[in-house]
Write a protein that holds these residues in place. Structure first.
Motif, PDB file in Angstrom:
ATOM      1  N   ALA A   1       0.834  -1.202   0.000  1.00 55.45           N
ATOM      2  CA  ALA A   1       0.000   0.000   0.000  1.00 55.45           C
ATOM      3  C   ALA A   1       0.873   1.258   0.000  1.00 55.45           C
ATOM      4  CB  ALA A   1      -0.925  -0.004   1.217  1.00 55.45           C
TER       5      ALA A   1
ATOM      6  N   SER B   1       2.411   1.686  -3.383  1.00 51.04           N
ATOM      7  CA  SER B   1       1.405   2.113  -4.359  1.00 51.04           C
ATOM      8  C   SER B   1       1.079   3.592  -4.212  1.00 51.04           C
ATOM      9  CB  SER B   1       0.121   1.290  -4.200  1.00 51.04           C
ATOM     10  OG  SER B   1       0.421  -0.076  -4.329  1.00 51.04           O
ATOM     11  N   SER B   2       1.300   4.126  -3.005  1.00 47.65           N
ATOM     12  CA  SER B   2       0.970   5.531  -2.784  1.00 47.65           C
ATOM     13  C   SER B   2       1.979   6.470  -3.450  1.00 47.65           C
ATOM     14  CB  SER B   2       0.900   5.825  -1.281  1.00 47.65           C
ATOM     15  OG  SER B   2       2.211   5.841  -0.739  1.00 47.65           O
TER      16      SER B   2
ATOM     17  N   SER C   1       2.704   4.944  -9.886  1.00 51.04           N
ATOM     18  CA  SER C   1       1.472   4.729 -10.627  1.00 51.04           C
ATOM     19  C   SER C   1       1.048   3.272 -10.437  1.00 51.04           C
ATOM     20  CB  SER C   1       1.684   5.046 -12.105  1.00 51.04           C
ATOM     21  OG  SER C   1       2.637   4.163 -12.640  1.00 51.04           O
ATOM     22  N   LYS C   2      -0.229   3.015 -10.699  1.00 56.66           N
ATOM     23  CA  LYS C   2      -0.834   1.725 -10.383  1.00 56.66           C
ATOM     24  C   LYS C   2      -0.115   0.556 -11.069  1.00 56.66           C
ATOM     25  CE  LYS C   2      -5.468  -0.202  -9.919  1.00 56.66           C
ATOM     26  NZ  LYS C   2      -5.960  -0.928 -11.089  1.00 56.66           N
ATOM     27  N   ASP C   3       0.243   0.773 -12.338  1.00 56.96           N
ATOM     28  CA  ASP C   3       0.858  -0.338 -13.074  1.00 56.96           C
ATOM     29  C   ASP C   3       2.344  -0.513 -12.751  1.00 56.96           C
ATOM     30  OD1 ASP C   3       1.876   1.898 -14.247  1.00 56.96           O
ATOM     31  OD2 ASP C   3       1.679   1.145 -16.306  1.00 56.96           O
TER      32      ASP C   3
ATOM     33  N   VAL D   1       3.516  -1.174  -9.642  1.00 56.81           N
ATOM     34  CA  VAL D   1       3.704  -2.024  -8.457  1.00 56.81           C
ATOM     35  C   VAL D   1       3.121  -3.400  -8.749  1.00 56.81           C
ATOM     36  CG1 VAL D   1       3.279  -2.284  -5.982  1.00 56.81           C
ATOM     37  CG2 VAL D   1       3.447   0.015  -6.976  1.00 56.81           C
TER      38      VAL D   1
ATOM     39  N   GLU E   1      11.026   8.802  -8.014  1.00 57.56           N
ATOM     40  CA  GLU E   1      10.246   7.620  -7.614  1.00 57.56           C
ATOM     41  C   GLU E   1      11.145   6.557  -6.981  1.00 57.56           C
ATOM     42  OE1 GLU E   1       6.433   7.913 -10.693  1.00 57.56           O
ATOM     43  OE2 GLU E   1       7.762   6.171 -10.821  1.00 57.56           O
TER      44      GLU E   1
END
Lengths: 363, 482
Positions: B19, B22-23, B26-28, B30, B63
């Protein structure tokens, strides 16, 4: 002065030291710190030389002249062309291979053949605890563990005292020639050097001083003859003349040792920068400065009046300025960015927890 | 292959860790689904596999830093990954680790011909660095066999070499600067387009540290002008010894070829069966390549021919055109594929002093008989970097173990004659437990102190490079802290 005659004695001397040690080879490069003098000159001699494998191993106190003579007998050389600091610094003594490695001393051929650190294959050293450590080896390709050998190169004895170094050597070129381009200001000179170094003609030296650009070509005679023409041909609008053989060699010895700046009073600075910044940096030097530019613009030697705060004059740039001679202004080594300075401090604490090896020399 | 037990605390916090990751991504970017993390369970050393806790694919230095801060905070081990082509298990995960893959960071940031440098994101593949500059007459010199796939990040991690190192050096000789993210998320700029270090030579110790000191997200690389031309010759000999002596004589004569490659009879035979390169029927074969203008090439090849003929070659074949040059290289470049056709093999990577070549080849032959497994040799003879290929049958019980034992014996032999365990592939997990053959405890201690400086908690690729027992107290300190 402590002058151990072998690695074991040296380890003992470091382990039992009660205060700072001024670590030195021949003491010709003006880089040792304050403290009891500890000389490696007693650890001398070539321990292995295999011309067919391009490898030489020598104890750190071995005179550079002894190594160069042994190599010359086999038509080989130290390709990185270490400078002799004595004329510039007015020092006496016998330059050692350990000093060359400790200060990562590289000459004009650095642009083509790399620096001392590039040909360093392995080391043995004594750390600040008095522990003997070896790293790397005597082979050209070696990724076994971390490369502490190159980390020691340029560390000026502050992480450990070198006792043995292993180097890659190269064939000595059959002959050489220098293309001289006359009457060029630094901006045009920098462009000319960049063009020559970007050509496929293996230019092994690119320097500028007194309005002349010098471009060196080395190799087999027929090949040098061919390439000197091609290099000169890159600059159809500039009058080129050619120096050959010993005349060319003598010129590059002078450039290597920054002879143009020797013998006159003042502070000497060595500026390592992005080559394309050379015009801006040279123009930014105080009036009356004597200048020699090497490495195609990547290395600027400047003789300025005593006490000049050159780092302030130059402002921020990609690179660093080292005070090589004189009292100057500020520390000898260019201060590093805060996160690197913090790493450097921790690194020294690991290798020399008592802070006795050339203290202060690397910040 | 032993790996440390995964940290039960980390495993139990998987949901929270995912979690948090992911914060900041971007969604793809992780990957935590067990079926999907399986794609990252191994690298080129496929004998060992373990899916990680999660995989992240960041798109920027920021990132990477954000991910590392989270992992640092959570006490999660991190396994950096380029393209996953390591032959030494450098990117092998543990079950409690987060794999940080830099593959999405593959841009050229700046091409600077005036200073002959290029700044790239490190997920860029080796060959595509050259691809970006070759039209303008430049190339990036280190050329590992996997150059089509391998990333600059991995090249820096392993200090990769290639066939042309004799003249152009390896990665460390061609790396001028990096953007490095430390385990705690600190971003550091080191070096740049200038040619030497202002303080300690950090690049030297970062290059080849197998991702244990930080994650390199950008690199400034040296560009080299393309030579006017290159031409290879092929020389066949009746024995390994004679071929070895010829290599030494060529180097001694003052010619510096860009590459000298060596293949022995088992390897020649395998490649002939595989790709019909038309190699001569002989015990040992050399490919020597020189560069320059046509006249310069002729002059160098004349010297090489003179030396080669003194050793009475079975054949001396000079490439007359590009097609013939390609045919000379064809067998060499297909060697690994050819061996793969024959069955399973293990590729070693020890380096030896060139002068020891004949002795080492003879000893490898003896060891091969003793262990009952065939060994083919193909390697970079100019720099002594050997690649003995041990053939075995993975389906035959005990064969892999015998192969590993034979491999260890050959590597010990390399060290005994003055060489090293690995010339360009890296230690990874594969040679980790042989490190004390080459190094005394104090030598390893000095190296581990450098890791202590960069990564005091030993979270970055922790179970690699150093024998597990030797690094245990440092890694367990991490366990206590968590």
């Amino acid at each position: 002065m402590l002058r151990p005659s072998n690695e074991g004695e040296l380890a003992e001397a470091v382990a039992s030291a009660s205060g700072p040690l001024s670590v030195r080879g021949g003491g010709t490069r003006g880089m040792a710190g304050d403290g009891d003098a500890l000389s490696v000159a007693g650890l001398s001699g070539i321990t292995l030389y295999e011309p067919g494998a391009l490898t030489l191993v020598a104890r750190s106190g071995t005179p550079v002249t002894e190594i160069e003579a042994a190599l010359a007998a086999e038509n080989q050389m130290l390709a990185f062309e270490p400078m002799d600091h004595r004329p510039l610094l007015g020092t006496k003594g016998e330059p050692t291979i350990g000093g060359v490695v400790a200060a990562n001393v590289s000459g004009p051929r650095r642009v083509q053949a790399g620096a001392a650190r590039d040909v360093l294959l392995g080391v043995r050293f004594v750390d600040g605890r008095g522990t003997v450590v070896k790293n790397g080896g005597r082979v050209m390709k070696n990724v076994t563990g971390y490369d502490l050998a190159r980390l020691m190169c340029g560390a000026r004895g502050t992480l450990g005292v070198l006792t043995e170094v292993s180097l890659k050597v190269l064939p000595r070129p059959e002959t050489q020639a220098t293309v001289v381009l006359g009457g060029l200001e630094i901006a045009d000179a920098a462009s000319a050097m960049a063009a020559a170094l970007a050509s496929p003609f293996s230019v092994s030296g690119a320097a500028w001083t007194g309005g002349d650009v010098f471009l060196r070509i080395e190799g087999m005679a027929a090949s040098v003859a061919y390439r000197e023409g091609r290099v000169a041909g890159l600059f159809p609008k500039v009058e080129a003349r050619i120096l050959r053989g010993e005349k060319s060699a003598a010129l590059w010895r002078g450039i290597r040792d920054a002879e143009a700046l020797a013998g006159a009073p003042g502070d000497v600075w060595r500026i390592s920068a992005k080559a394309s910044e050379a015009p801006r940096l040279v123009k930014g030097l105080p009036g009356g400065a004597k200048v020699l530019v090497d490495w195609g613009g990547g290395l600027i030697w400047a003789l300025v009046s005593e006490g000049t705060d050159l780092r302030r004059t130059l402002g921020a740039f990609d690179g660093h300025a080292t005070l090589v001679r004189g009292e100057g202004h500020g520390p000898r080594m260019h201060p590093e960015a805060a996160p690197l300075a913090a790493l450097a401090k921790r690194l020294r604490a690991e290798f020399d927890p008592r802070g006795i090896l050339n203290p202060g020399v690397m910040g | 292959m032993q790996m440390p037990l995964p940290d039960a605390g980390v495993l139990s916090r998987k949901a929270r860790i995912v979690a948090r990751l992911s914060s900041v991504l971007s969604k793809d970017a992780v990957i935590h689904d067990e079926a999907e993390t399986r794609a990252y369970e191994c690298d080129g050393l496929t004998a060992y596999r373990c899916p990680p806790l999660a995989v992240v694919l960041p798109s920027s230095t920021e990132e990477v830093a954000a991910v590392l801060r989270i992992c640092h905070d959570e006490g999660v081990p991190v396994v950096p990954r380029g393209s996953g082509t390591s032959l030494a298990g450098g990117a092998l995960p543990t079950a409690d680790s987060v794999v940080i893959g830099v593959a999405r960071m593959n841009e050229v940031i700046e091409t600077d011909y005036e200073n002959r440098t290029i700044r790239v994101q490190t997920g860029r593949t080796n060959l595509s660095v050259t691809g970006a500059v070759e039209a303008d007459g430049f190339f990036y010199a280190p050329d590992p066999s996997s150059q089509l796939a391998c990333a600059i990040a991995g090249n820096i991690g392993m200090n990769s070499g290639g066939a042309h190192c004799l003249k152009y050096g390896v990665t460390t000789n061609n790396l001028l600067g990096v953007t490095l993210v430390l385990m705690d998320g600190t971003v550091i700029e080191i070096g740049g387009a200038h040619m030497d270090a202002g303080g300690y030579d950090w690049l030297a110790v970062i290059c080849g540290s197998e991702g244990q000191l930080g994650i390199v997200t950008e690199a400034v690389l040296r560009l080299v002008p393309k030579p006017e031309g290159v031409r290879p010759v092929l020389i066949g000999y009746r024995s390994d010894e004679v071929a070895g002596a010829c290599v030494s004589d060529i180097i001694r004569a003052g010619v510096l070829p860009v590459a000298i490659e060596f293949m022995d009879r088992p390897c020649i035979r395998a490649t002939e069966d595989y790709c019909k390169a038309g190699y001569p029927d002989c015990e040992a074969l050399l490919i020597v390549e020189v560069e320059g203008s046509p006249e310069e090439i002729d002059a160098q090849l004349a010297v090489i021919r003179r030396i080669a003929e003194r050793h009475d070659p079975v054949e001396f074949r000079e490439a007359k055109d590009a097609d013939e040059a390609a045919r000379i290289w064809l067998g060499r470049k297909s060697a690994f594929g050819a061996m793969g056709q024959m069955g399973d093999y293990m590729c070693l990577d020890g380096t030896i002093p060139v002068s020891e070549l004949p002795f080492v080849l003879k000893r490898i032959g003896e060891l091969s008989k003793e262990f009952g497994l065939d060994v083919a040799n193909v390697f970079h003879a100019g720099d002594g970097n050997m690649h003995p290929l041990i053939l075995f049958d993975a389906n035959k019980p005990g064969d892999l173990e015998t192969c590993e034992e034979l491999g260890a014996e050959i590597l010990k032999l390399c060290v005994e004659v003055g060489g090293c365990l690995t010339g360009e592939h890296g230690v990874g997990v594969e040679k980790r437990d042989l490190m004390d053959v080459q190094f005394a405890p104090a030598d390893l201690e000095a190296q581990m102190r450098v890791k202590d400086v960069f990564d005091p908690a030993w979270l970055l690729n922790p179970a690699k490079v150093f024998p597990l027992l030797v690094s245990a107290s440092r890694r367990e300190r991490l366990g206590l802290a968590a």
